[in-house]
Write a protein that holds these residues in place. Sequence first.
Motif, short mmCIF file in Angstrom:
data_model
loop_
_atom_site.label_atom_id
_atom_site.label_comp_id
_atom_site.label_asym_id
_atom_site.label_seq_id
_atom_site.Cartn_x
_atom_site.Cartn_y
_atom_site.Cartn_z
N LYS A 60 -0.18 0.82 -5.20
CA LYS A 60 0.12 0.15 -3.93
C LYS A 60 0.81 -1.19 -4.15
N GLN A 61 1.48 -1.33 -5.29
CA GLN A 61 2.08 -2.62 -5.63
C GLN A 61 3.58 -2.56 -5.85
N GLY A 62 4.17 -1.39 -5.83
CA GLY A 62 5.60 -1.33 -6.04
C GLY A 62 6.11 0.09 -5.96
N ALA B 126 1.80 -12.11 -2.53
CA ALA B 126 1.36 -10.74 -2.86
C ALA B 126 1.48 -9.83 -1.63
N ALA B 127 1.09 -10.34 -0.46
CA ALA B 127 1.19 -9.55 0.78
C ALA B 127 2.65 -9.26 1.11
N GLN B 128 3.48 -10.27 0.97
CA GLN B 128 4.91 -10.11 1.26
C GLN B 128 5.54 -9.08 0.31
N LYS B 129 5.25 -9.18 -0.97
CA LYS B 129 5.79 -8.25 -1.96
C LYS B 129 5.35 -6.82 -1.64
N ALA B 130 4.06 -6.64 -1.35
CA ALA B 130 3.53 -5.31 -1.06
C ALA B 130 4.22 -4.68 0.15
N VAL B 131 4.35 -5.45 1.22
CA VAL B 131 4.95 -4.93 2.45
C VAL B 131 6.44 -4.67 2.26
N LEU B 132 7.17 -5.63 1.71
CA LEU B 132 8.61 -5.46 1.55
C LEU B 132 8.95 -4.29 0.64
N GLU B 133 8.22 -4.16 -0.46
CA GLU B 133 8.51 -3.06 -1.39
C GLU B 133 8.11 -1.71 -0.82
N ALA B 134 7.00 -1.66 -0.09
CA ALA B 134 6.55 -0.38 0.46
C ALA B 134 7.44 0.08 1.61
N PHE B 135 8.04 -0.85 2.34
CA PHE B 135 8.83 -0.50 3.52
C PHE B 135 10.33 -0.38 3.24
N ALA B 136 10.89 -1.24 2.42
CA ALA B 136 12.35 -1.31 2.24
C ALA B 136 12.94 0.01 1.76
N TYR B 137 12.40 0.54 0.67
CA TYR B 137 12.99 1.75 0.08
C TYR B 137 12.99 2.94 1.05
N PRO B 138 11.85 3.31 1.63
CA PRO B 138 11.89 4.49 2.52
C PRO B 138 12.70 4.27 3.80
N LEU B 139 12.83 3.02 4.23
CA LEU B 139 13.62 2.75 5.43
C LEU B 139 15.10 2.60 5.11
N GLY B 140 15.44 2.57 3.83
CA GLY B 140 16.84 2.40 3.43
C GLY B 140 17.35 1.00 3.74
N LEU B 141 16.43 0.02 3.69
CA LEU B 141 16.79 -1.37 4.00
C LEU B 141 16.72 -2.23 2.75
N LYS B 142 17.40 -3.37 2.80
CA LYS B 142 17.21 -4.39 1.77
C LYS B 142 15.91 -5.11 2.12
N LYS B 143 15.30 -5.71 1.12
CA LYS B 143 14.01 -6.39 1.36
C LYS B 143 14.11 -7.44 2.46
N ASP B 144 15.25 -8.17 2.52
CA ASP B 144 15.37 -9.22 3.53
C ASP B 144 15.62 -8.67 4.94
N GLU B 145 15.76 -7.35 5.06
CA GLU B 145 15.93 -6.73 6.37
C GLU B 145 14.62 -6.16 6.92
N VAL B 146 13.57 -6.19 6.11
CA VAL B 146 12.31 -5.57 6.52
C VAL B 146 11.61 -6.36 7.63
N MET B 147 11.51 -7.67 7.49
CA MET B 147 10.81 -8.46 8.51
C MET B 147 11.50 -8.35 9.87
N PRO B 148 12.83 -8.44 9.96
CA PRO B 148 13.46 -8.20 11.27
C PRO B 148 13.14 -6.80 11.82
N TYR B 149 13.07 -5.80 10.95
CA TYR B 149 12.70 -4.45 11.39
C TYR B 149 11.28 -4.45 11.97
N ILE B 150 10.38 -5.15 11.30
CA ILE B 150 8.99 -5.22 11.78
C ILE B 150 8.93 -5.90 13.15
#
Length: 184
Positions: A29-31, A153-177
């Motif tokens: 659950k870390q990357g 740690a929370a930011q890394k976990a969320v960005l890495e878990a969400f970015a890849y499957p959503l096809g987003l860059k990490k900096d696009e995850v928070m706007p998506y959320i």
Amino acid sequence: MYIESIGVRLLKIAEKYTHNIGDTVVYRKQGTYRVTDIKEQKIAGIKKEYYILTSVYDSNFSVYVPVDSQNLTSMMESVLTKEEIDTIIRNSENNRMTWIENTAERAEYLDEVIHSGDLSQVLSLLMMFILRKESSDKKPIRTFARDEKAFAAAQKAVLEAFAYPLGLKKDEVMPYIYETISKK
């Protein structure tokens, strides 16, 4: 008879490997990692077969997971779907966390949430930090190194878990959320 023995051998091989080269997994659950190889390796004087997991974000970072370790291979999980991510976002919004003023209690709670691996809780924790920082623009709020470490740690976990499957860059995850939350 010969064909049957080949079939039995192939079944044994399939049972041995729970993942294949090319699979994308979330490890501990870390990357997010891709299984880039399965090979025999001698590590610390012990020869074993390992899954070679390479970070999808940093091809120079690899993790070796022993194929025969049920404990460690069970931590190789499927990548989330968009639907699962949207559910996690909605659940985190329903489970807002409040800041714990007592530093020792807060540190214990932050560690517990981060290590739980529950992305809904980890996202709630991340949102709590963000809201706290936004409110600190009005008045300075004292934070500690432990708080910053938990936030990272929370930011890394969320960005890495969400970015890849959503096809987003990490900096696009928070706007998506934020967009997903605002659609509620």
